[in-house]
Structures are given as structure tokens and as C-alpha cells.
Design a protein around this motif. Sequence first.
Motif, PDB file in Angstrom:
ATOM      1  N   UNK A   1       0.837  -1.190   0.000  1.00 53.15           N
ATOM      2  CA  UNK A   1       0.000   0.000   0.000  1.00 53.15           C
ATOM      3  C   UNK A   1       0.879   1.249   0.000  1.00 53.15           C
ATOM      4  N   UNK A   2       0.565   2.169  -0.888  1.00 53.62           N
ATOM      5  CA  UNK A   2       1.260   3.455  -0.957  1.00 53.62           C
ATOM      6  C   UNK A   2       0.707   4.360   0.137  1.00 53.62           C
ATOM      7  N   UNK A   3       1.596   5.006   0.894  1.00 47.02           N
ATOM      8  CA  UNK A   3       1.166   5.911   1.956  1.00 47.02           C
ATOM      9  C   UNK A   3       1.623   7.323   1.629  1.00 47.02           C
ATOM     10  N   UNK A   4       0.669   8.252   1.652  1.00 50.80           N
ATOM     11  CA  UNK A   4       0.960   9.664   1.414  1.00 50.80           C
ATOM     12  C   UNK A   4       0.610  10.431   2.672  1.00 50.80           C
ATOM     13  N   UNK A   5       1.390  11.483   2.949  1.00 50.52           N
ATOM     14  CA  UNK A   5       1.049  12.388   4.045  1.00 50.52           C
ATOM     15  C   UNK A   5       0.705  13.732   3.442  1.00 50.52           C
ATOM     16  N   UNK A   6      -0.429  14.277   3.853  1.00 51.21           N
ATOM     17  CA  UNK A   6      -0.860  15.586   3.391  1.00 51.21           C
ATOM     18  C   UNK A   6      -0.871  16.519   4.598  1.00 51.21           C
ATOM     19  N   UNK A   7      -0.120  17.617   4.499  1.00 48.66           N
ATOM     20  CA  UNK A   7      -0.051  18.585   5.581  1.00 48.66           C
ATOM     21  C   UNK A   7      -1.050  19.710   5.325  1.00 48.66           C
ATOM     22  N   UNK A   8      -1.840  20.017   6.351  1.00 51.72           N
ATOM     23  CA  UNK A   8      -2.816  21.096   6.222  1.00 51.72           C
ATOM     24  C   UNK A   8      -2.513  22.188   7.249  1.00 51.72           C
ATOM     25  N   UNK A   9      -2.927  23.410   6.929  1.00 51.97           N
ATOM     26  CA  UNK A   9      -2.709  24.541   7.825  1.00 51.97           C
ATOM     27  C   UNK A   9      -3.958  24.913   8.607  1.00 51.97           C
ATOM     28  N   UNK A  10      -5.054  24.243   8.309  1.00 53.15           N
ATOM     29  CA  UNK A  10      -6.313  24.501   8.987  1.00 53.15           C
ATOM     30  C   UNK A  10      -6.572  23.413  10.024  1.00 53.15           C
ATOM     31  N   UNK A  11      -7.683  23.564  10.752  1.00 57.22           N
ATOM     32  CA  UNK A  11      -8.059  22.566  11.758  1.00 57.22           C
ATOM     33  C   UNK A  11      -8.473  21.256  11.102  1.00 57.22           C
ATOM     34  N   UNK A  12      -9.128  21.362   9.919  1.00 59.29           N
ATOM     35  CA  UNK A  12      -9.598  20.165   9.232  1.00 59.29           C
ATOM     36  C   UNK A  12      -9.660  20.415   7.734  1.00 59.29           C
ATOM     37  N   UNK A  13      -9.825  19.316   6.980  1.00 54.70           N
ATOM     38  CA  UNK A  13     -10.065  19.378   5.550  1.00 54.70           C
ATOM     39  C   UNK A  13     -11.186  18.391   5.248  1.00 54.70           C
ATOM     40  N   UNK A  14     -12.076  18.761   4.334  1.00 54.83           N
ATOM     41  CA  UNK A  14     -13.165  17.858   3.976  1.00 54.83           C
ATOM     42  C   UNK A  14     -12.617  16.666   3.190  1.00 54.83           C
ATOM     43  N   UNK A  15     -13.277  15.539   3.346  1.00 52.56           N
ATOM     44  CA  UNK A  15     -12.844  14.304   2.698  1.00 52.56           C
ATOM     45  C   UNK A  15     -12.714  14.466   1.190  1.00 52.56           C
ATOM     46  N   UNK A  16     -13.714  15.056   0.525  1.00 48.52           N
ATOM     47  CA  UNK A  16     -13.633  15.204  -0.928  1.00 48.52           C
ATOM     48  C   UNK A  16     -12.476  16.110  -1.332  1.00 48.52           C
ATOM     49  N   UNK A  17     -12.224  17.163  -0.549  1.00 47.20           N
ATOM     50  CA  UNK A  17     -11.099  18.061  -0.837  1.00 47.20           C
ATOM     51  C   UNK A  17      -9.766  17.356  -0.630  1.00 47.20           C
ATOM     52  N   UNK A  18      -9.691  16.506   0.372  1.00 50.69           N
ATOM     53  CA  UNK A  18      -8.470  15.740   0.634  1.00 50.69           C
ATOM     54  C   UNK A  18      -8.160  14.806  -0.532  1.00 50.69           C
ATOM     55  N   UNK A  19      -9.199  14.188  -1.099  1.00 46.83           N
ATOM     56  CA  UNK A  19      -8.985  13.296  -2.241  1.00 46.83           C
ATOM     57  C   UNK A  19      -8.435  14.073  -3.440  1.00 46.83           C
ATOM     58  N   UNK A  20      -8.946  15.283  -3.650  1.00 47.17           N
ATOM     59  CA  UNK A  20      -8.441  16.117  -4.751  1.00 47.17           C
ATOM     60  C   UNK A  20      -7.011  16.559  -4.470  1.00 47.17           C
TER      61      UNK A  20
END
Length: 73
Positions: A1-20
Motif C-alpha cells: 500500500x502506498x502511503x501519502x502524508x498531506x499537511x494542512x494549515x487549517x483545523x480540518x479538511x473535507x474528505x472530498x477536498x483531501x482526495x483532490x
Amino acid sequence: MLIKEITINEEFIRLDSLMKLSDLVATGGHAKILIQDGGVKVNGEICTMRGKKMRNGDYLEFENVKVVVKNAD
């Protein structure tokens, strides 16, 4: 399984936005369909809420890719 880390500057990100943001889908509409059809897992469980708030440490799984949300320090 490929693992990616996405760093955000807000408290949360919506699931659909995270996929994009993680390049799993090209459009929000595509993400919506995949999520509503039960094709995406959040923290190990199928999630059908495209607006699901993803916070630090949460992860999604889709087609052998795991995307982990990290907060910027």
C-alpha cells in the motif's frame, strides 16, 4: 500500500477536498461519486459523507493508497 502524508494549515479538511489535494481524483464531483458509492474508507471504516471533516491523524484509504492528514507545526 502506498502511503501519502498531506499537511494542512487549517483545523480540518473535507474528505472530498483531501482526495483532490492528494491527486486521487481530478474533480470534486468524481470524489463525491466514489465516496457516496462506499469506495472510500476513513480510519478503517467505509465512509459515505463527502463533507467528513478530516483532522490531524485521520486517514483515508482508496484503491491501495492511504492518505494521512498531518497538521503543519
